[in-house]
Design a protein around this motif. Sequence first.
Motif, PDB file in Angstrom:
ATOM      1  N   LEU A 183       0.866  -1.175   0.000  1.00  0.00           N
ATOM      2  CA  LEU A 183       0.000   0.000   0.000  1.00  0.00           C
ATOM      3  C   LEU A 183       0.905   1.227   0.000  1.00  0.00           C
ATOM      4  O   LEU A 183       1.772   1.356   0.865  1.00  0.00           O
ATOM      5  N   THR A 184       0.741   2.086  -0.981  1.00  0.00           N
ATOM      6  CA  THR A 184       1.590   3.278  -0.990  1.00  0.00           C
ATOM      7  C   THR A 184       0.803   4.478  -0.459  1.00  0.00           C
ATOM      8  O   THR A 184      -0.404   4.567  -0.630  1.00  0.00           O
ATOM      9  N   PHE A 185       1.529   5.360   0.215  1.00  0.00           N
ATOM     10  CA  PHE A 185       0.872   6.552   0.771  1.00  0.00           C
ATOM     11  C   PHE A 185       1.813   7.743   0.702  1.00  0.00           C
ATOM     12  O   PHE A 185       3.020   7.586   0.459  1.00  0.00           O
ATOM     13  N   LEU A 186       1.263   8.914   0.902  1.00  0.00           N
ATOM     14  CA  LEU A 186       2.058  10.137   0.777  1.00  0.00           C
ATOM     15  C   LEU A 186       2.244  10.812   2.128  1.00  0.00           C
ATOM     16  O   LEU A 186       1.309  10.914   2.925  1.00  0.00           O
ATOM     17  N   LEU A 187       3.485  11.254   2.375  1.00  0.00           N
ATOM     18  CA  LEU A 187       3.781  12.124   3.502  1.00  0.00           C
ATOM     19  C   LEU A 187       4.348  13.379   2.869  1.00  0.00           C
ATOM     20  O   LEU A 187       5.430  13.333   2.284  1.00  0.00           O
ATOM     21  N   LYS A 188       3.628  14.481   2.966  1.00  0.00           N
ATOM     22  CA  LYS A 188       3.953  15.660   2.157  1.00  0.00           C
ATOM     23  C   LYS A 188       4.033  15.211   0.694  1.00  0.00           C
ATOM     24  O   LYS A 188       3.069  14.661   0.198  1.00  0.00           O
ATOM     25  N   ASP A 189       5.193  15.337   0.045  1.00  0.00           N
ATOM     26  CA  ASP A 189       5.243  14.926  -1.367  1.00  0.00           C
ATOM     27  C   ASP A 189       5.957  13.603  -1.563  1.00  0.00           C
ATOM     28  O   ASP A 189       6.104  13.115  -2.674  1.00  0.00           O
ATOM     29  N   GLU A 190       6.396  13.034  -0.446  1.00  0.00           N
ATOM     30  CA  GLU A 190       7.203  11.824  -0.528  1.00  0.00           C
ATOM     31  C   GLU A 190       6.315  10.588  -0.496  1.00  0.00           C
ATOM     32  O   GLU A 190       5.344  10.529   0.243  1.00  0.00           O
ATOM     33  N   LYS A 241      11.808  -9.650  -5.048  1.00  0.00           N
ATOM     34  CA  LYS A 241      13.240  -9.490  -5.348  1.00  0.00           C
ATOM     35  C   LYS A 241      13.594  -8.037  -5.682  1.00  0.00           C
ATOM     36  O   LYS A 241      14.766  -7.672  -5.698  1.00  0.00           O
ATOM     37  N   ASN A 242      12.583  -7.210  -5.902  1.00  0.00           N
ATOM     38  CA  ASN A 242      12.852  -5.795  -6.173  1.00  0.00           C
ATOM     39  C   ASN A 242      13.077  -4.964  -4.914  1.00  0.00           C
ATOM     40  O   ASN A 242      13.378  -3.777  -4.984  1.00  0.00           O
ATOM     41  N   ILE A 243      12.877  -5.599  -3.756  1.00  0.00           N
ATOM     42  CA  ILE A 243      13.104  -4.868  -2.497  1.00  0.00           C
ATOM     43  C   ILE A 243      14.590  -4.882  -2.194  1.00  0.00           C
ATOM     44  O   ILE A 243      15.238  -5.923  -2.245  1.00  0.00           O
ATOM     45  N   GLU A 244      15.117  -3.705  -1.920  1.00  0.00           N
ATOM     46  CA  GLU A 244      16.549  -3.619  -1.630  1.00  0.00           C
ATOM     47  C   GLU A 244      16.781  -2.980  -0.282  1.00  0.00           C
ATOM     48  O   GLU A 244      16.043  -2.084   0.126  1.00  0.00           O
ATOM     49  N   ASN A 245      17.827  -3.460   0.390  1.00  0.00           N
ATOM     50  CA  ASN A 245      18.208  -2.838   1.657  1.00  0.00           C
ATOM     51  C   ASN A 245      19.297  -1.822   1.398  1.00  0.00           C
ATOM     52  O   ASN A 245      20.214  -2.065   0.621  1.00  0.00           O
ATOM     53  N   ILE A 246      19.173  -0.680   2.049  1.00  0.00           N
ATOM     54  CA  ILE A 246      20.194   0.344   1.889  1.00  0.00           C
ATOM     55  C   ILE A 246      21.297   0.110   2.912  1.00  0.00           C
ATOM     56  O   ILE A 246      21.007  -0.159   4.084  1.00  0.00           O
ATOM     57  N   ASN A 247      22.514   0.203   2.519  1.00  0.00           N
ATOM     58  CA  ASN A 247      23.677   0.011   3.390  1.00  0.00           C
ATOM     59  C   ASN A 247      23.607  -1.302   4.175  1.00  0.00           C
ATOM     60  O   ASN A 247      23.993  -1.351   5.340  1.00  0.00           O
ATOM     61  N   ASP A 301      16.614  -2.790   8.306  1.00  0.00           N
ATOM     62  CA  ASP A 301      15.478  -1.992   8.739  1.00  0.00           C
ATOM     63  C   ASP A 301      15.071  -0.953   7.721  1.00  0.00           C
ATOM     64  O   ASP A 301      14.054  -0.286   7.850  1.00  0.00           O
ATOM     65  N   PHE A 302      15.915  -0.774   6.729  1.00  0.00           N
ATOM     66  CA  PHE A 302      15.659   0.321   5.810  1.00  0.00           C
ATOM     67  C   PHE A 302      15.614  -0.224   4.385  1.00  0.00           C
ATOM     68  O   PHE A 302      16.634  -0.546   3.797  1.00  0.00           O
ATOM     69  N   SER A 303      14.398  -0.360   3.865  1.00  0.00           N
ATOM     70  CA  SER A 303      14.256  -0.966   2.540  1.00  0.00           C
ATOM     71  C   SER A 303      13.655   0.027   1.561  1.00  0.00           C
ATOM     72  O   SER A 303      12.864   0.883   1.931  1.00  0.00           O
ATOM     73  N   ILE A 304      14.060  -0.140   0.304  1.00  0.00           N
ATOM     74  CA  ILE A 304      13.417   0.639  -0.742  1.00  0.00           C
ATOM     75  C   ILE A 304      12.950  -0.306  -1.836  1.00  0.00           C
ATOM     76  O   ILE A 304      13.412  -1.445  -1.931  1.00  0.00           O
ATOM     77  N   VAL A 305      12.002   0.173  -2.610  1.00  0.00           N
ATOM     78  CA  VAL A 305      11.517  -0.668  -3.690  1.00  0.00           C
ATOM     79  C   VAL A 305      11.325   0.207  -4.926  1.00  0.00           C
ATOM     80  O   VAL A 305      11.000   1.398  -4.812  1.00  0.00           O
ATOM     81  N   ASN A 306      11.593  -0.397  -6.041  1.00  0.00           N
ATOM     82  CA  ASN A 306      11.495   0.338  -7.289  1.00  0.00           C
ATOM     83  C   ASN A 306      10.152   0.007  -7.955  1.00  0.00           C
ATOM     84  O   ASN A 306       9.899  -1.125  -8.338  1.00  0.00           O
ATOM     85  N   VAL A 307       9.274   0.993  -8.037  1.00  0.00           N
ATOM     86  CA  VAL A 307       7.991   0.781  -8.698  1.00  0.00           C
ATOM     87  C   VAL A 307       7.902   1.704  -9.908  1.00  0.00           C
ATOM     88  O   VAL A 307       7.880   2.928  -9.751  1.00  0.00           O
ATOM     89  N   ASN A 308       7.842   1.131 -11.064  1.00  0.00           N
ATOM     90  CA  ASN A 308       7.796   1.899 -12.319  1.00  0.00           C
ATOM     91  C   ASN A 308       8.810   3.041 -12.323  1.00  0.00           C
ATOM     92  O   ASN A 308       8.468   4.202 -12.519  1.00  0.00           O
ATOM     93  N   ASN A 355      10.038   4.562  -9.948  1.00  0.00           N
ATOM     94  CA  ASN A 355       9.956   5.472  -8.796  1.00  0.00           C
ATOM     95  C   ASN A 355      10.521   4.739  -7.589  1.00  0.00           C
ATOM     96  O   ASN A 355      10.154   3.599  -7.349  1.00  0.00           O
ATOM     97  N   VAL A 356      11.364   5.418  -6.837  1.00  0.00           N
ATOM     98  CA  VAL A 356      11.912   4.770  -5.646  1.00  0.00           C
ATOM     99  C   VAL A 356      11.021   5.104  -4.443  1.00  0.00           C
ATOM    100  O   VAL A 356      10.764   6.263  -4.154  1.00  0.00           O
TER     101      VAL A 356
END
Lengths: 129, 365
Positions: free
Chosen positions: A4-11, A97-103, A107-114, A116-117
């Motif tokens: 589920l994606t959501f917005l905090l300000k513009d992020e 498999k598109n979920i990546e951990n930073i450093n 605890d800190f994951s990012i995912v690439n959707v179309n 968009n990070v």
Amino acid sequence: MQILTFLLKDERYAIDITLVNTIENKMPLTPVPNSKKYVIGLISNRGSVIPVINTSLMLDDKDINNIFEKFIIISIGNEKLALAVNEIDDVVEIEEKNIENINNDEDFSIVNVNSNVITLLTYKQLKKI
Amino acid sequence: MSNDFSEISNVNKKNLDELLHLVEELVINKVRIEKMKNEVSDSSHGKILDQELRIISEIQASIKKVRLIKIKTLTNSLESLVSNCCTEYNINVDLIFSGQETEIENTLIIYIHNILNYLIKDICASEFAAFKNESNQIKVTTYSDGKNFTMVIESNGKGFNYEDTCEKLNKKNLDLISFEEDEVKKFLNIINFTNNFEEFLKLRLDLIYLDGSMEFESVANEFMRLTIIIPLTSSIMQGLLVTIGDQIFAIPLDFIETIINKNTVKTKKSKNIEMIIYMDHIIQLVRVSDLLKIEAISEPSCIIIVKSNNKRAALLVDSLLDQTDMVIKHKHSIMMDIGEIKGTTILGDGLVTLVLDIPSILKEI
């Protein structure tokens, strides 16, 4: 898996949809004295009392005077929490498999959707609240 | 003719919890339906609402019976605890568990289990392990008379000298609820129950909140006995609603001794501590708004004298609002370190109200 994606300000942020209980419109809060800074109050939802988390403050430690419109109610273990967010965006199907951990920080994951990070809130991260 | 093969049917605990939760929701809505009923002018609507209210009350009453659990459910866990202790300390212990048919509310059973867990461990460690007797025995007896649940835990170890211990602590009896925390620690040191101070103190605080009692008895070299009594009507409390700043808080009525108008008493200041004199008692004045760091919006007008454990305090609040029945819900884990708050309750308007933890506030001042 679905997120589920959501917005905090513009992020844009995202959360595993299996953690999500319901989504509620904002409602009156009961403030909690002497509590942690990111707990902005309590709401009652279907007979349970749920703390509402200032999600921006929890994520980047900056006090933003954000006016939240929606509460995402999630289940962590046996307890419920409400994440206060500006806007609900979408439900997206992603490949795990598109979920990546930073450093290498689990605890800190990012995912690439179309191309968009999006920052993905993980169970581990939410459990620490 | 009944076709039932058995009186008991097995229900998954999770399903039951869900059902109980739904009933709780209904009960919370009940107050709102009552309000609505008084507002509708159409009598046929009023009738339906009346019926709904009656049904909710009946569901509430019958679900209360479902919530009861027999003490028997603890047997297995206690037996394995005892056998673990036996292996650890290389001793033999008989556990005699009577009154297993006693029924107690679902939520209390975990509490009872924690107390027994703690005590059995400490009895094995300090009573039995140090003095390797031939036959060690722990006797747990429970019974309930509808008003109070009583649990007696007796061990046949070395015990302690009752009179000497009372004298050392300067007490007439060993009713731990009336002790100060330091005195409890001192007592646990004397009888050598030092495995888990914090846990014991926490259990005792919970018991104070449940308005229970906890008393030790002993005869040296014969037995040691602890009697714990818990009133059974404790999950629903009467509370007084007060305003502090722009917020509403609830204070359990059981702790309130009296309420006085601020203008009728004189306050005195000594070393920055404000006091009032009431009925020959000097009582410390607590500005609750300062304690909770809430900005005052009006001059406080009421003093509520609260009492727990023979200690009093005069709580200064802005105004009184109402008296209400409340079901206290546990604090969310996120709020665990807020000592001033005992839990939360949901009022008729659906808003969450915080319940002040009077024993803990009294402890802090």
